[in-house]
Write an enzyme that holds these catalytic residues in place. Structure first.
Site, PDB file in Angstrom:
ATOM      1  N   GLU A   1     105.736  57.637  51.955  1.00 58.39           N
ATOM      2  CA  GLU A   1     106.662  57.322  53.046  1.00 58.39           C
ATOM      3  C   GLU A   1     106.713  58.438  54.080  1.00 58.39           C
ATOM      4  O   GLU A   1     107.781  58.822  54.542  1.00 58.39           O
ATOM      5  CB  GLU A   1     108.055  57.053  52.481  1.00 58.39           C
ATOM      6  CG  GLU A   1     108.059  55.912  51.498  1.00 58.39           C
ATOM      7  CD  GLU A   1     109.409  55.242  51.358  1.00 58.39           C
ATOM      8  OE1 GLU A   1     110.430  55.853  51.699  1.00 58.39           O
ATOM      9  OE2 GLU A   1     109.433  54.075  50.918  1.00 58.39           O
TER      10      GLU A   1
ATOM     11  N   ASN B   1     105.677  50.491  49.942  1.00 58.81           N
ATOM     12  CA  ASN B   1     106.969  50.494  49.255  1.00 58.81           C
ATOM     13  C   ASN B   1     107.858  49.523  50.034  1.00 58.81           C
ATOM     14  O   ASN B   1     108.061  49.722  51.234  1.00 58.81           O
ATOM     15  CB  ASN B   1     107.640  51.869  49.343  1.00 58.81           C
ATOM     16  CG  ASN B   1     106.828  52.978  48.693  1.00 58.81           C
ATOM     17  OD1 ASN B   1     105.867  52.723  47.979  1.00 58.81           O
ATOM     18  ND2 ASN B   1     107.229  54.215  48.941  1.00 58.81           N
TER      19      ASN B   1
ATOM     20  N   TYR C   1     117.829  47.324  50.291  1.00 60.36           N
ATOM     21  CA  TYR C   1     118.383  48.018  51.456  1.00 60.36           C
ATOM     22  C   TYR C   1     118.569  47.085  52.636  1.00 60.36           C
ATOM     23  O   TYR C   1     119.525  47.202  53.393  1.00 60.36           O
ATOM     24  CB  TYR C   1     117.471  49.163  51.891  1.00 60.36           C
ATOM     25  CG  TYR C   1     117.461  50.314  50.926  1.00 60.36           C
ATOM     26  CD1 TYR C   1     118.644  50.952  50.585  1.00 60.36           C
ATOM     27  CD2 TYR C   1     116.289  50.761  50.355  1.00 60.36           C
ATOM     28  CE1 TYR C   1     118.653  52.011  49.695  1.00 60.36           C
ATOM     29  CE2 TYR C   1     116.284  51.824  49.473  1.00 60.36           C
ATOM     30  CZ  TYR C   1     117.470  52.436  49.143  1.00 60.36           C
ATOM     31  OH  TYR C   1     117.466  53.476  48.263  1.00 60.36           O
TER      32      TYR C   1
ATOM     33  N   LYS D   1     118.135  53.205  40.377  1.00 54.66           N
ATOM     34  CA  LYS D   1     117.191  52.079  40.346  1.00 54.66           C
ATOM     35  C   LYS D   1     116.432  52.011  39.030  1.00 54.66           C
ATOM     36  O   LYS D   1     115.589  51.152  38.832  1.00 54.66           O
ATOM     37  CB  LYS D   1     116.216  52.166  41.525  1.00 54.66           C
ATOM     38  CG  LYS D   1     116.920  51.944  42.850  1.00 54.66           C
ATOM     39  CD  LYS D   1     115.966  51.798  43.997  1.00 54.66           C
ATOM     40  CE  LYS D   1     116.753  51.778  45.294  1.00 54.66           C
ATOM     41  NZ  LYS D   1     117.389  53.100  45.602  1.00 54.66           N
TER      42      LYS D   1
HETATM   43  C1  GCB Z   1     111.615  55.282  48.523  1.00 55.90           C
HETATM   44  C2  GCB Z   1     111.138  56.631  48.130  1.00 55.90           C
HETATM   45  C3  GCB Z   1     111.751  57.090  46.833  1.00 55.90           C
HETATM   46  C4  GCB Z   1     113.232  56.758  46.818  1.00 55.90           C
HETATM   47  C5  GCB Z   1     113.390  55.253  46.941  1.00 55.90           C
HETATM   48  C6  GCB Z   1     114.847  54.790  46.958  1.00 55.90           C
HETATM   49  O1  GCB Z   1     110.994  54.563  49.217  1.00 55.90           O
HETATM   50  O2  GCB Z   1     109.747  56.729  48.067  1.00 55.90           O
HETATM   51  O3  GCB Z   1     111.539  58.453  46.686  1.00 55.90           O
HETATM   52  O4  GCB Z   1     113.876  57.228  45.701  1.00 55.90           O
HETATM   53  O5  GCB Z   1     112.810  54.824  48.118  1.00 55.90           O
HETATM   54  O6  GCB Z   1     115.395  54.544  45.904  1.00 55.90           O
HETATM   55  O7  GCB Z   1     115.428  54.706  48.022  1.00 55.90           O
END
Ligand code: GCB
Length: 733
Positions: free
Chosen positions: A369, A424, A430, A525
């Site tokens: 990212e 991702n 979100y 998560k």
């Molecule tokens: C992402 C990141 C990761 C985060 C995740 C999240 O895209 O790569 O490091 O922990 O989202 O949980 O927001």
């Protein structure tokens, strides 16, 4: 012979940014610690984004006995994030990067006591990655330290933390044979190589020696089915000896058919892992690594993404032994730094050099990212190309990849850099709706049929204390996480071209900057809690899909005991084809199906529920209550908003917060109201909102979300939502 002396005990720790002279002077006042050690085990996990980031010292006396041997090297499994090693006051080396091993030779002193003083710092800077990311940047010496004593003529130890031996098998699947090249680096002498009962000799030339072997009837390293390992050994006439385990396998990638192992389709389906644990930070023991692997095996995953940095060698070893295909990566993450290029290259050099022999590793991850907080500039592109070229030079046998953030436009030039792509996506958590994950990949695959694409992250937070019979995005319930993953599993099943998919994350992990979902400092998560004590329902969904060896049945909602409804859903996850449900000892039905089984059961009082499948069973107790159990609800404001809308308190002939942002924006009267509100929201939210504003893909996606879900996601309270709704209800459609 090599002599290895563990240096885990007897350290003194000073939590202060001192000069070398001060550190020595204050030595008696330090805390006695043993390695692995981090100074952020507690403050890095309790929220507030206020954990200690600064310089500290580790001191230890090395005795003449420990130092015996012709040449003695000091090894750190990791020093987070930057370190300076001093020996009897002299600076021996500096190392940047908190996750890779490094070694340095200790000069002979003849003294009986020698002071080793290591300054370690995780202070923020603009050179060493990571600096911005969603996890705690633990500081310390979080892996083991050792002394390695070798003869005068010995294998290389210092360069990029090399194991000194490199094994490259090239497998001919048709003839069931493998050609294996074994290379070593040493100070001189003659090397005897041995492999599979065969011995070869080669004189060291310019510090290098190599031998080629052929293995007939080769036993393949065949993933979880049969992860067979060979060992190559190299010995110098001085007696120094090293060895490496390796595996013979062929990895393949096809844009239409996904991943191949040894010539057959082998969809990589698994999880990501962060290497930390409740109360311990990232200072893990071998037993901790073993337990993580046991959980991964129980789940039935065949791949793991070891995010977002180099993990402990012990864990790559466990992946080799268990047949788990690995995505390995460096912490080039979130934000590109103009001064950080050298560090990305050195971390990648170390990752590849130290991990090359692991058969489990399939790809090198360039970044994660990286465009989340940086534009795609020429400097960023060049940095990625330099990394990719470095990977190709050091390891032409493996592919490179990178994990793109969901708002990165799919025609961005950065997608051309790595060999295989990956995204991702967090639609359904979100932002956006679950079905947008499906659409994203369908569009991508249609537009770029020649591109190999994977799904490097997806997930939803769940606090196992929170429950609902009507789970929805943002409620942090165990039930929403489970529903989310049910959708994702089906989505993935229908798209076998996805070369790899990795749930974010197998375990909850520390992100001290987070404060949400009823927990401080945790990203929730995980399918399993950060202390590894509790498997959330979603864990069993994947187990039902992936674990083919252990018959099991799991009743969902065990922690959702008090239910305020006449009839409740009993959901069961199982890898068996048929499940029978018993309520208070009476069978109420048998269902044939796959993975997910749903029953409706009337709730009268307290009931004992039992599920049986394939000779195994699971049971739980639930009860009817009159009032909803408040302890199950995280976001009480959002919950009442939902109830209020259930009462149909709006006129569909007029606009309401149930309409999508896109529909509202297009209307001459409603549009300006919404724009003003969004602009105000954006001004309050800074950077992230700026990225959203300038990104057409994100704008399109948000246009399809209802105003209500956008408002809830932004944390708006019930009154402001009602207020906007009243205004919109005054505008005729
Ligand atoms: C992402 C990141 C990761 C985060 C995740 C999240 O895209 O790569 O490091 O922990 O989202 O949980 O927001």
């Amino acid at each position: 012979m090599r002599k290895i002396t563990p240096l885990n005990n007897g350290w003194v720790f000073l939590k202060a940014d001192l000069s070398p002279e001060q550190a020595e002077a204050y030595r008696e006042q330090g805390e006695r610690v043993s390695l692995p050690h981090t100074w952020n085990a507690l403050d890095g996990q309790d929220g507030g984004n206020n954990y200690h980031r600064g310089g500290c010292w580790y001191l230890r006396t090395l005795t003449a006995e420990e130092l015996s041997g012709e040449r003695v090297f000091l090894e750190f499994g990791a020093a987070a994030m930057s370190a300076e090693v001093r020996y009897n006051g002299e600076l021996l080396c500096r190392h940047d990067g908190g996750y890779s091993a490094f070694r340095v030779e200790l000069p002979k002193t003849g003294k009986t006591e020698n002071l080793l003083a290591v300054a370690v710092s995780n202070e923020d800077n603009d050179r060493v990655y990571p600096q911005k990311a969603d996890f705690t940047f633990y500081g310390g010496l979080p892996r083991e330290a050792r002394l390695i004593a070798v003869p005068e003529t010995h294998f290389e130890l210092v360069k990029d933390g090399t194991p000194g031996i490199k094994v490259t098998p090239v497998v001919d699947l048709e003839n069931r044979s493998a050609r294996v090249k074994v290379e070593t680096w040493q100070t001189g002498g003659t090397v005897t190589f041995s492999l599979n009962g065969e011995e070869k000799r080669a004189a060291s030339e310019n510090g290098y020696a190599a031998a080629d072997f052929t293995i007939e009837n080769v036993r393949l390293w065949d993933g979880v089915n049969d992860p067979f390992l060979y060992t190559a050994k190299a010995t110098l006439n001085s007696g120094d000896e090293i060895s490496a385990r390796f595996g013979c396998r062929v990895f393949g990638f096809d844009p239409g058919k996904g991943f191949f192992l040894n010539g057959r389709p082998y969809p990589l389906r698994g999880v990501s892992r962060h290497g930390d644990l409740k109360g311990k930070g990232n200072a893990l023991s071998y037993e901790d690594h073993e337990r993580d692997m046991a959980i991964l095996r129980e789940l039935g995953a065949n791949t793991v993404r070891l995010a977002h940095y180099q993990h402990a060698q012990e864990f790559y070893d466990l992946c080799d032994e268990n047949g788990i295909v690995v995505w390995a990566e460096i912490p080039y993450i979130t934000m590109h730094m103009a001064n950080g290029r050298e560090n990305t290259l050195s971390q990648m050099r170390e990752l590849i050099t130290q991990c090359y022999n692991h058969p489990s590793i399939a790809v090198w991850g360039l970044s994660n990212e990286i465009t989340a907080a940086s534009a795609v500039t020429e400097d960023l592109l060049e940095n990625h190309r330099a990394l990719r070229d470095l990977c190709r030079r050091l390891d032409p046998t493996r592919k490179t990849t990178m994990a793109n953030v969901f708002m990165l436009e799919t025609d961005s030039p950065i997608l051309d850099v790595p060999d295989v792509s990956s995204y991702n996506l967090y639609f359904g958590w979100y932002l956006g709706e679950l079905s947008q994950n499906d659409e994203f990949f369908d569009d991508f695959h249609k537009k770029y049929p020649g591109r190999v694409v994977g799904f490097s992250e997806y997930g939803a937070d769940a606090n196992p204390a929170f429950h609902s019979s009507r789970p929805e995005k943002g409620d942090y319930t165990e039930e929403y996480q489970a529903l989310y993953h049910e959708h994702m599993l089906d989505m993935i099943d229908a798209r076998p071209y996805l070369w790899a998919t990795h749930v974010w994350n197998l375990f909850d992990f520390a992100a001290d900057g987070r404060d949400e979902g009823g927990k401080h400092g945790e990203n929730q998560k995980g399918l399993v809690t950060i202390d590894r004590s509790l498997r959330k329902d979603a864990f069993y969904l994947y187990k039902a899909a992936w674990n083919k060896t252990e018959p099991f049945v799991h009743l969902c909602g065990k922690r959702y005991e008090n239910r305020c409804e006449e009839e409740t859903e009993i959901k069961i996850y199982s890898n068996q084809p048929e499940v029978t449900l018993y309520v208070d000892g009476t069978p109420v039905g048998t269902q044939a199906g796959r993975r997910v089984f749903r029953f409706r059961v009337p709730l009268l009082g307290e009931h004992l529920i039992r599920a049986e499948a394939g000779g195994v069973s699971d049971s739980m107790c639930i009860r009817r209550v009159q009032e909803p159990d408040g302890s199950y609800i995280f976001n009480k404001a959002a919950a009442t908003v939902t109830n209020w809308f259930d009462a149909d308190e709006f006129d569909p002939a007029f606009f309401s917060v149930q309409d999508t942002l896109g529909e509202l924006r297009q209307h001459p009267q409603a549009g300006p109201i919404i724009e003003t509100m969004m602009a105000k929201g954006a001004a309050e939210r800074g950077d992230v909102a700026d990225v959203v504003k300038d990104n057409p893909a994100l704008q399109r996606m948000m246009g399809r979300m209802t105003m209500l879900s956008l408002l809830k996601q932004s944390g708006a309270d019930e009154e402001s939502i009602k207020q906007l709704n009243r205004v919109l209800q005054g505008i005729k459609k």
